[in-house]
Design a protein around this motif. Structure first.
Motif, PDB file in Angstrom:
ATOM      1  N   LEU A   1       0.803  -1.220   0.000  1.00  0.00           N
ATOM      2  CA  LEU A   1       0.000   0.000   0.000  1.00  0.00           C
ATOM      3  C   LEU A   1       0.841   1.278   0.000  1.00  0.00           C
ATOM      4  N   THR A   2       2.155   1.143  -0.125  1.00  0.00           N
ATOM      5  CA  THR A   2       3.027   2.317  -0.132  1.00  0.00           C
ATOM      6  C   THR A   2       2.650   3.279  -1.254  1.00  0.00           C
ATOM      7  N   ASP A   3       2.462   2.756  -2.444  1.00  0.00           N
ATOM      8  CA  ASP A   3       2.117   3.609  -3.590  1.00  0.00           C
ATOM      9  C   ASP A   3       0.632   3.928  -3.664  1.00  0.00           C
ATOM     10  N   HIS A   4      -0.179   3.193  -2.917  1.00  0.00           N
ATOM     11  CA  HIS A   4      -1.633   3.392  -2.936  1.00  0.00           C
ATOM     12  C   HIS A   4      -2.186   3.440  -1.523  1.00  0.00           C
TER      13      HIS A   4
ATOM     14  N   ARG B   1      -9.499   2.974   2.417  1.00  0.00           N
ATOM     15  CA  ARG B   1     -10.281   2.019   1.619  1.00  0.00           C
ATOM     16  C   ARG B   1      -9.380   0.917   1.055  1.00  0.00           C
ATOM     17  N   ASN B   2      -8.189   1.277   0.608  1.00  0.00           N
ATOM     18  CA  ASN B   2      -7.262   0.258   0.099  1.00  0.00           C
ATOM     19  C   ASN B   2      -6.830  -0.709   1.203  1.00  0.00           C
ATOM     20  N   LEU B   3      -6.663  -0.188   2.411  1.00  0.00           N
ATOM     21  CA  LEU B   3      -6.349  -1.049   3.554  1.00  0.00           C
ATOM     22  C   LEU B   3      -7.487  -2.037   3.783  1.00  0.00           C
TER      23      LEU B   3
ATOM     24  N   TYR C   1      -1.012  -3.305  14.066  1.00  0.00           N
ATOM     25  CA  TYR C   1      -1.706  -2.064  14.390  1.00  0.00           C
ATOM     26  C   TYR C   1      -0.937  -0.846  13.868  1.00  0.00           C
ATOM     27  N   LYS C   2       0.376  -0.854  14.038  1.00  0.00           N
ATOM     28  CA  LYS C   2       1.208   0.288  13.600  1.00  0.00           C
ATOM     29  C   LYS C   2       1.092   0.485  12.099  1.00  0.00           C
ATOM     30  N   VAL C   3       1.142  -0.590  11.335  1.00  0.00           N
ATOM     31  CA  VAL C   3       0.998  -0.489   9.882  1.00  0.00           C
ATOM     32  C   VAL C   3      -0.357   0.124   9.539  1.00  0.00           C
ATOM     33  N   ALA C   4      -1.411  -0.370  10.170  1.00  0.00           N
ATOM     34  CA  ALA C   4      -2.755   0.161   9.901  1.00  0.00           C
ATOM     35  C   ALA C   4      -2.846   1.634  10.295  1.00  0.00           C
ATOM     36  N   VAL C   5      -2.319   1.989  11.435  1.00  0.00           N
ATOM     37  CA  VAL C   5      -2.349   3.390  11.885  1.00  0.00           C
ATOM     38  C   VAL C   5      -1.578   4.268  10.901  1.00  0.00           C
ATOM     39  N   ASP C   6      -0.414   3.825  10.481  1.00  0.00           N
ATOM     40  CA  ASP C   6       0.391   4.609   9.542  1.00  0.00           C
ATOM     41  C   ASP C   6      -0.353   4.841   8.224  1.00  0.00           C
ATOM     42  N   ILE C   7      -1.035   3.817   7.742  1.00  0.00           N
ATOM     43  CA  ILE C   7      -1.792   3.934   6.489  1.00  0.00           C
ATOM     44  C   ILE C   7      -2.945   4.915   6.665  1.00  0.00           C
ATOM     45  N   VAL C   8      -3.652   4.813   7.779  1.00  0.00           N
ATOM     46  CA  VAL C   8      -4.776   5.720   8.031  1.00  0.00           C
ATOM     47  C   VAL C   8      -4.267   7.159   8.176  1.00  0.00           C
TER      48      VAL C   8
END
Length: 178
Positions: free
Chosen positions: A61-64, A68-70, A114-121
Motif C-alpha cells: 500500500l506504499t504507492d496506494h 479504503r485500500n487497507l 496495528y502500527k501499519v494500519a495506523v500509519d496507512i490511516v
C-alpha cells in the motif's frame, strides 16, 4: 498449525499432529521436540508470519495508501492471507497462562499490525486528529481479526460483508476531519 486450528493448543496432541502429517508419533517428537517446544515454535512462527504479513501490507500500500485500500486488502485478499494464522494466533493467546513466553512475541507482532494500519490511516488523513486515526485503524484491524476468527463456524457470508461495510463506515468518520 492445522491441528491447533482444528483442536486448539491443548487439543493438538502429538497423536493428532502425527496423523495430520502422516508420520509416526516418535518421529514427530524426534524432529519437533517436546510439546512445550512445539507450542513455542508455533508461537514464534505465527508471530513472525503476522509481522511479515503486516510489513507486506505496508509495502503493497506504499504507492496506494488509503483507508479504503487497507480495508480492501484485508477483507478482499482472495486467499492471499491465510485465516489459519489469525485462528492460531487466537488459540495461542488463549493458552498464554500455560505458555507465558509467547506473550511478548505475539503482542509485538500485533503491535506491528496495528502500527501499519495506523500509519496507512494517518497517511491518507494527514489533517485528521491522530487519536481518531488510531481508533479507526484499531477498529478496522479488530473487525478483520474477528471476521477471521469466525471462519471455523462457517458463518453466513453476510457476517463478513457486514464487517467489511462496518470497516468502511468507520473509515467514513474521518472524512469530515480531513
Amino acid at each position: 498449525m492445522n491441528c491447533v486450528v482444528l483442536y486448539g493448543v491443548e487439543g493438538a496432541t502429538l497423536e493428532h499432529i502425527a496423523a495430520q502429517a502422516g508420520l509416526k508419533r516418535p518421529l514427530i517428537r524426534h524432529h519437533l521436540g517436546n510439546r512445550k517446544a512445539m507450542v513455542l515454535a508455533l508461537g514464534e512462527h505465527i508471530a513472525e508470519t503476522l509481522t511479515n504479513q503486516s510489513e507486506a501490507l505496508r509495502v503493497a500500500l506504499t504507492d496506494h495508501p488509503g483507508v479504503r485500500n487497507l480495508i480492501e486488502a484485508l477483507f478482499n485478499s482472495d486467499g492471499e492471507l491465510d485465516p489459519r494464522t489469525n485462528i492460531c494466533y487466537q488459540a495461542l493467546i488463549n493458552s498464554i497462562e500455560i505458555y507465558p513466553e509467547l506473550r511478548k512475541p505475539l503482542l509485538d507482532s500485533m503491535e506491528v499490525f496495528y502500527k501499519v494500519a495506523v500509519d496507512i490511516v494517518l497517511a491518507s488523513h494527514p489533517k485528521a486528529d491522530k487519536q481518531a486515526c488510531e481508533i479507526v485503524a484499531h477498529g478496522i484491524v479488530n473487525l478483520y481479526i474477528t471476521t477471521d476468527a469466525f471462519i471455523p463456524l462457517k458463518p453466513p457470508k453476510t457476517w463478513a460483508y457486514s464487517s467489511y461495510f462496518a470497516a468502511l463506515k468507520l473509515a467514513e468518520t474521518l472524512e469530515d476531519k480531513s
